[in-house]
Write an enzyme that holds these catalytic residues in place. Structure first.
Site, PDB file in Angstrom:
ATOM      1  N   LYS A 108      -8.135   2.000   4.049  1.00  0.00           N
ATOM      2  CA  LYS A 108      -6.748   2.338   4.370  1.00  0.00           C
ATOM      3  C   LYS A 108      -6.499   2.199   5.870  1.00  0.00           C
ATOM      4  O   LYS A 108      -7.391   2.450   6.688  1.00  0.00           O
ATOM      5  CB  LYS A 108      -6.453   3.765   3.905  1.00  0.00           C
ATOM      6  CG  LYS A 108      -4.992   4.191   4.011  1.00  0.00           C
ATOM      7  CD  LYS A 108      -4.807   5.606   3.488  1.00  0.00           C
ATOM      8  CE  LYS A 108      -3.370   6.070   3.602  1.00  0.00           C
ATOM      9  NZ  LYS A 108      -3.195   7.466   3.120  1.00  0.00           N
ATOM     10  N   SER A 156       0.335   8.176  -0.108  1.00  0.00           N
ATOM     11  CA  SER A 156       0.529   7.099   0.851  1.00  0.00           C
ATOM     12  C   SER A 156      -0.526   5.997   0.791  1.00  0.00           C
ATOM     13  O   SER A 156      -0.381   4.958   1.424  1.00  0.00           O
ATOM     14  CB  SER A 156       0.557   7.671   2.278  1.00  0.00           C
ATOM     15  OG  SER A 156      -0.682   8.292   2.609  1.00  0.00           O
ATOM     16  N   GLY A 183      -3.678  13.942   2.380  1.00  0.00           N
ATOM     17  CA  GLY A 183      -3.175  15.146   3.029  1.00  0.00           C
ATOM     18  C   GLY A 183      -2.131  15.858   2.203  1.00  0.00           C
ATOM     19  O   GLY A 183      -1.810  17.016   2.448  1.00  0.00           O
ATOM     20  N   GLY A 184      -1.590  15.144   1.206  1.00  0.00           N
ATOM     21  CA  GLY A 184      -0.608  15.730   0.297  1.00  0.00           C
ATOM     22  C   GLY A 184      -0.587  14.954  -1.003  1.00  0.00           C
ATOM     23  O   GLY A 184       0.465  14.573  -1.497  1.00  0.00           O
ATOM     24  N   GLY A 185      -1.788  14.690  -1.525  1.00  0.00           N
ATOM     25  CA  GLY A 185      -1.910  13.924  -2.766  1.00  0.00           C
ATOM     26  C   GLY A 185      -2.045  12.438  -2.560  1.00  0.00           C
ATOM     27  O   GLY A 185      -1.978  11.665  -3.525  1.00  0.00           O
ATOM     28  N   SER A 186      -2.279  11.986  -1.331  1.00  0.00           N
ATOM     29  CA  SER A 186      -2.181  10.562  -1.016  1.00  0.00           C
ATOM     30  C   SER A 186      -3.271   9.686  -1.596  1.00  0.00           C
ATOM     31  O   SER A 186      -3.146   8.465  -1.593  1.00  0.00           O
ATOM     32  CB  SER A 186      -2.134  10.361   0.505  1.00  0.00           C
ATOM     33  OG  SER A 186      -0.927  10.851   1.019  1.00  0.00           O
TER      34      SER A 186
END
Length: 607
Positions: free
Chosen positions: A205, A281, A302-305
């Protein structure tokens, strides 16, 4: 004087009185010219603050952070009490080399059988090629890493002609890939492959450093201000195992979204339906694996990425315990909710990549005192060795809060199979204060991100950001120091709730997302979009693992009526990756047959 409320301490809350409240976030869905105008208004000195204050008040954030007394002390990063050892696992050392850990991981897997993959009937059912399929093909001289590299390169070079475009990668250097593949091929010719990952193609990534590429985080400009001098810690481990690093994967700019939209490089399309988003993301990482171009990729979560795009693209994505993987050399380094984890086309491959990259930083070892890494014993093809009679925590009202009953039905079907086939017990639980958790997560991820980028924004780079990133930053700028402290008080409170839940269950199970892959509005491709309802649906179940640092995995469990993938999320106790992986292996065996994506490249077909 305004009204305020005083919360009871978490230890005093009677969970029998907790009522589930479905999330109803309110904000306009905007694309195109109207979205550009909205962002310009948000950034205007006076009217912008009025709009942001209205949105925060309308969505309950003002009440939570300005009108509530929270009795708990702040917890600025996840803090875990010492944990009971996992049962029937293999313990590995933090200081073992990645190569040694891979050897241990291989001993935890069923014996490799080419008749189940390379020599299986090619028309009987669709299957993804696994890491061990590539390793066997290389050792058996059915193909070489160089031959595979040339095939992948020819496909990637055709991406620009695809209609619609499929920009899986932001950075790609064919000569660099050939150089790595030639070195790997020589090692196989000499009979000296480094590990099972030698010659395996892995995509990284674009917020993780990987030489010789710059790291942009999905922006067009970050490389101008941040140079890459060496590989990140996790990439260095993969390289030491002989993995071939394919390039830098597309992503939602700076991780500030859950769809994968990126107007800078083009939006990655979902291989199952190119009219739909991949989720984000880690959009390019998920899509390139789902399309068959590589067996695994690295993402940040960091939030489901990692988990959201894995669910929407029909692959497996592992979010490790906070601190289990070393974040050195990533844009997320220093955050309190982020991790680096693998995305893979199978549980086995996610496990192998995890085995290679795990290892806490020296600072995290000192501060977090992680339990020793453990591997599950996946010695049978049905996963029965790994799970025993686990207790599966399920908050039914939350579990069923999805946009289509197809999602909850498919996940429920798997829970029944786990009960019938493995003796797992579904235990009804209550997870309090989900709305407060969402609000605390927004501040906990947003404020550090904004802080790290403020010098660049003040120097004029804000105008070079995409409109949806600028929307997020406008909201983040409105948070005060007291708001941030309140969010960390909520973190401690929510940690207490969850640790108490884990006294009665081994894992918490939910759908990974509250919806399947959303359609990409045509107007969103050029300038992005803001759609708070889609964001809410995609993030509904993932936040506890980030805010509180627990390990979690998304594993495919079927498809909705439109043929779109559905994921089940399994969240475990701190440091209990072995339990999560073992249960996921059983789920993978019980899940329906995998469907071939509309965009798929059969890289290893040797027939």
């Amino acid at each position: 004087m305004g009204k305020y409320q005083v919360m009871k301490r978490a230890s005093e809350v009677d969970l029998s009185t907790v009522k589930y409240k479905a999330e109803t976030m309110k904000a306009p869905h905007l694309t195109g010219l109207s979205f550009k105008l909205f962002v310009n208004l948000l950034e205007a000195p006076l009217i912008g603050s009025l709009i942001v204050d209205y949105l925060k008040k309308d969505n309950g954030m003002t009440k939570i952070f300005r009108n509530t007394v929270i009795p708990e002390e702040p917890m600025f990063r996840p803090e875990f009490p010492s944990q009971e050892p996992e049962h029937d696992v293999v313990i590995v050392g933090e200081d073992e080399s990645p190569i040694d850990r891979l050897e241990t991981a291989l001993k935890c897997l069923p014996q490799y059988d080419p008749s189940r993959s390379l020599h299986a009937d090619p028309v009987s059912s669709f299957r993804y090629w696994k890491i061990r399929d590539y390793a066997y093909a290389y050792r058996s001289k059915l193909t070489t890493p160089l031959q595979v590299a040339k095939r992948i390169i020819s496909i990637i070079e055709e991406f620009g002609y695809d209609k619609p475009p499929t920009p899986f990668l932001i950075r790609f250097d064919a000569n660099e890939v050939i150089k790595q593949a030639e070195a790997s091929t020589r090692r196989f010719e000499q009979g000296n492959p480094i590990s099972v990952l030698d010659g395996i193609f892995v995509t990284i990534k674009d917020d993780i450093d990987c030489l010789p590429h710059p790291t942009n985080g999905g922006t067009t400009w970050l490389h101008e201000d941040r140079s890459v001098e060496k590989d990140s810690a996790v990439v260095s481990k993969l390289r030491s195992c002989g993995a071939i690093l394919l390039g830098k994967a597309n992503m939602h700019e700076l991780g500030m979204g859950t769809t994968g939209n990126n107007s800078n490089y083009g939006t990655t399309r979902n291989p199952h339906d190119p009219k739909r988003y991949t989720g984000g993301s880690s959009s390019g990482s998920a899509a390139i694996v789902a399309a068959g171009l590589c067996s695994a990729a690295l993402g940040t979560d960091g939030g489901g990425s990692v988990r959201i795009p894995s669910a929407l693209c029909g692959i497996t994505g592992l979010k490790t315990t906070y601190g289990r993987t070393d974040m050195t050399g990533s844009l997320c380094e220093g955050g309190t909710v982020e991790i680096i984890g693998p995305l893979a086309s199978s549980l086995e491959d996610a496990f192998l990549v995890y085995a290679a990259i795990l290892g806490s930083s020296s600072a995290d070892r000192y501060n977090l005192k992680p339990s020793p890494p453990c591997f599950p014993k996946l010695l049978s093809h049905n996963g029965s060795n790994a799970i025993g009679s686990l207790r599966l925590g399920k908050y039914t009202k939350w579990f069923n809060d999805v946009s289509s009953s197809d999602i909850s039905d498919k996940c429920e079907d798997i829970l029944k199979l786990l009960s019938n086939n493995h003796g797992c017990k579904v235990v009804e639980i209550v997870v309090p204060e989900l709305e407060e958790m969402r609000a605390a997560h927004v501040i906990s991820i947003g404020s550090p991100t904004l802080s790290s980028l403020t010098p660049y924004c003040e120097a004029g780079k804000n105008s070079k950001l995409s409109y949806d990133t600028r929307t997020s930053f406008a909201i983040f700028r409105s948070f005060s120091a007291s708001d941030y402290i309140a969010a960390q008080c909520l973190r401690r409170r929510l940690m207490e709730y969850h640790l108490n839940i884990f006294k009665d269950v081994d894992v918490i199970v939910t759908p990974t997302t509250g919806m399947t892959a959303p359609v990409i509005p045509p107007d969103a491709l050029k300038n992005g979009e803001t759609n708070i309802q889609v964001t809410t649906d995609l993030m509904r179940f993932v936040l506890a693992a980030n805010l509180l640092g627990f390990p979690a995995i998304s594993v495919p469990v079927g498809y909705d009526k439109e043929g779109l993938p559905i994921g089940l999320q399994i969240m475990g106790r701190p440091w209990a990756e072995a339990t999560v992986l073992g249960l996921a292996a059983a789920v993978e065996e019980l899940a329906p047959v995998t469907k071939k994506p509309a965009i798929f490249y059969d890289i290893l077909n040797t027939n």
